[in-house]
Design a protein around this motif. Structure first.
Motif, short mmCIF file in Angstrom:
data_model
loop_
_atom_site.label_atom_id
_atom_site.label_comp_id
_atom_site.label_asym_id
_atom_site.label_seq_id
_atom_site.Cartn_x
_atom_site.Cartn_y
_atom_site.Cartn_z
N THR A 97 0.84 -1.21 0.00
CA THR A 97 0.00 0.00 0.00
C THR A 97 0.88 1.26 0.00
OG1 THR A 97 -0.28 -0.44 2.37
CG2 THR A 97 -2.16 -0.87 0.96
N ARG B 269 2.70 6.04 -2.88
CA ARG B 269 3.82 6.86 -3.41
C ARG B 269 3.67 7.07 -4.91
NH1 ARG B 269 6.34 4.48 1.00
NH2 ARG B 269 6.79 2.53 -0.11
N GLN C 13 1.38 9.64 9.86
CA GLN C 13 0.09 9.09 10.30
C GLN C 13 -0.48 8.12 9.28
OE1 GLN C 13 -2.28 12.59 10.88
NE2 GLN C 13 -1.13 13.21 12.71
N GLY D 181 2.16 -3.89 4.24
CA GLY D 181 1.71 -2.57 4.70
C GLY D 181 0.20 -2.50 4.88
N ARG E 130 5.99 7.42 13.19
CA ARG E 130 5.58 6.14 12.59
C ARG E 130 5.76 4.98 13.57
NH1 ARG E 130 9.44 6.57 7.91
NH2 ARG E 130 8.84 4.49 7.22
P1 ADP Z 1 6.83 1.73 6.26
O1 ADP Z 1 6.46 0.29 6.52
O2 ADP Z 1 8.28 1.94 5.98
O3 ADP Z 1 6.29 2.69 7.30
P2 ADP Z 1 5.04 1.99 3.92
O4 ADP Z 1 5.72 2.24 2.63
O5 ADP Z 1 4.36 0.69 4.12
O6 ADP Z 1 6.17 2.25 4.96
O7 ADP Z 1 3.95 3.14 4.22
C1 ADP Z 1 4.27 4.49 4.19
C2 ADP Z 1 3.08 5.35 4.70
O8 ADP Z 1 1.92 5.14 3.85
C3 ADP Z 1 2.58 5.03 6.11
O9 ADP Z 1 3.33 5.68 7.12
C4 ADP Z 1 1.11 5.55 6.01
O10 ADP Z 1 1.05 6.94 6.12
C5 ADP Z 1 0.69 5.19 4.60
N1 ADP Z 1 0.06 3.83 4.57
C6 ADP Z 1 0.58 2.72 3.97
N2 ADP Z 1 -0.21 1.66 4.20
C7 ADP Z 1 -1.25 2.09 4.96
C8 ADP Z 1 -2.39 1.47 5.56
N3 ADP Z 1 -2.63 0.16 5.43
N4 ADP Z 1 -3.24 2.24 6.30
C9 ADP Z 1 -3.03 3.54 6.44
N5 ADP Z 1 -1.97 4.19 5.93
C10 ADP Z 1 -1.09 3.49 5.20
#
Ligand code: ADP
Length: 191
Positions: free
Chosen positions: A32, A37, A58, A86, A145
């Motif tokens: 996700t 991104r 957040q 994620g 985070r």
């Molecule tokens: P990491 O595991 O390094 O924190 P990710 O690439 O999985 O990074 O996610 C980056 C950001 O994207 C999160 O900090 C959040 O803001 C958003 N995000 C990703 N997946 C979700 C999810 N399942 N629910 C809510 N926000 C999400």
């Protein structure tokens, strides 16, 4: 279908181990974070909303991210199985995932929980920020985070323990060592 949730704190190696799992088992991958991104890069409405949350460290609202997930999952129809990277990140998201998968006559097979000490996580994320320039890999956002992870995401482990689907893996060592641990744990599931 082999549906794997890869779970752990930011910096625990979910993306790295997902790549190995994809190669080994011919799975599809849904990250996700990567989806969001890409939306940000394209300047879409979803991307604009997402960056407001991401830059503060957040989570996006559960309903919004569950909608995104269901849409991406439909693009993977006919797959051997999917690695969810994620997502889910909260209990409501885990409940949503179960519904989404049950509707498609499948379910989560297993959750792999990569455990890494906090000090090591911060070290890895700062290093990644230096190399990739990811906007959320700076000390302030990393701290938010990790805080969000402890408060909102970690309770999910109990949800999957109750479902009998939780596997804990020591997430420190070389990438190969960690992957071997995962493969062993998956082989034991089939016994
Ligand atoms: P990491 O595991 O390094 O924190 P990710 O690439 O999985 O990074 O996610 C980056 C950001 O994207 C999160 O900090 C959040 O803001 C958003 N995000 C990703 N997946 C979700 C999810 N399942 N629910 C809510 N926000 C999400």
């Amino acid at each position: 279908m082999l549906n794997i949730v890869i779970f752990g704190a930011p910096g625990s190696g979910k993306g790295t181990q997902s790549e190995r799992l994809i190669r080994e088992f011919g799975l599809d991958h849904i990250s996700t974070g990567d989806v969001l991104r890409k939306e940000i890069k394209e300047g879409s409405a979803l991307g604009k909303t997402a960056s407001e949350y991401i830059d503060k460290g957040q989570l996006l609202p559960d309903e919004l991210i569950a909608e995104v997930l269901a849409k991406v999952l439909d693009e993977k129809e006919g797959s051997n199985g999917v690695i969810f990277d994620g997502f889910p990140r909260t209990i409501p998201q885990a409940i949503a995932l179960k519904k989404i998968l049950n509707k498609r006559a499948t379910d989560v097979t297993v959750l792999i929980n990569l455990h890494v000490a906090e000090e090591e996580l911060i070290k890895r994320l700062l290093e990644r920020g230096r190399i990739s320039g990811r906007s959320d890999d700076n000390l302030d956002t990393i701290k938010s985070r990790l805080d969000v992870y402890h408060k909102q995401t970690l309770p999910l482990a109990d949800y999957y323990i109750e479902e009998g689907k939780h596997v804990l893996i020591a997430g420190e060592g070389t990438v190969d060592e960690i992957f071997d641990r995962i493969k062993k744990a998956l082989a034991e599931l089939n016994n």
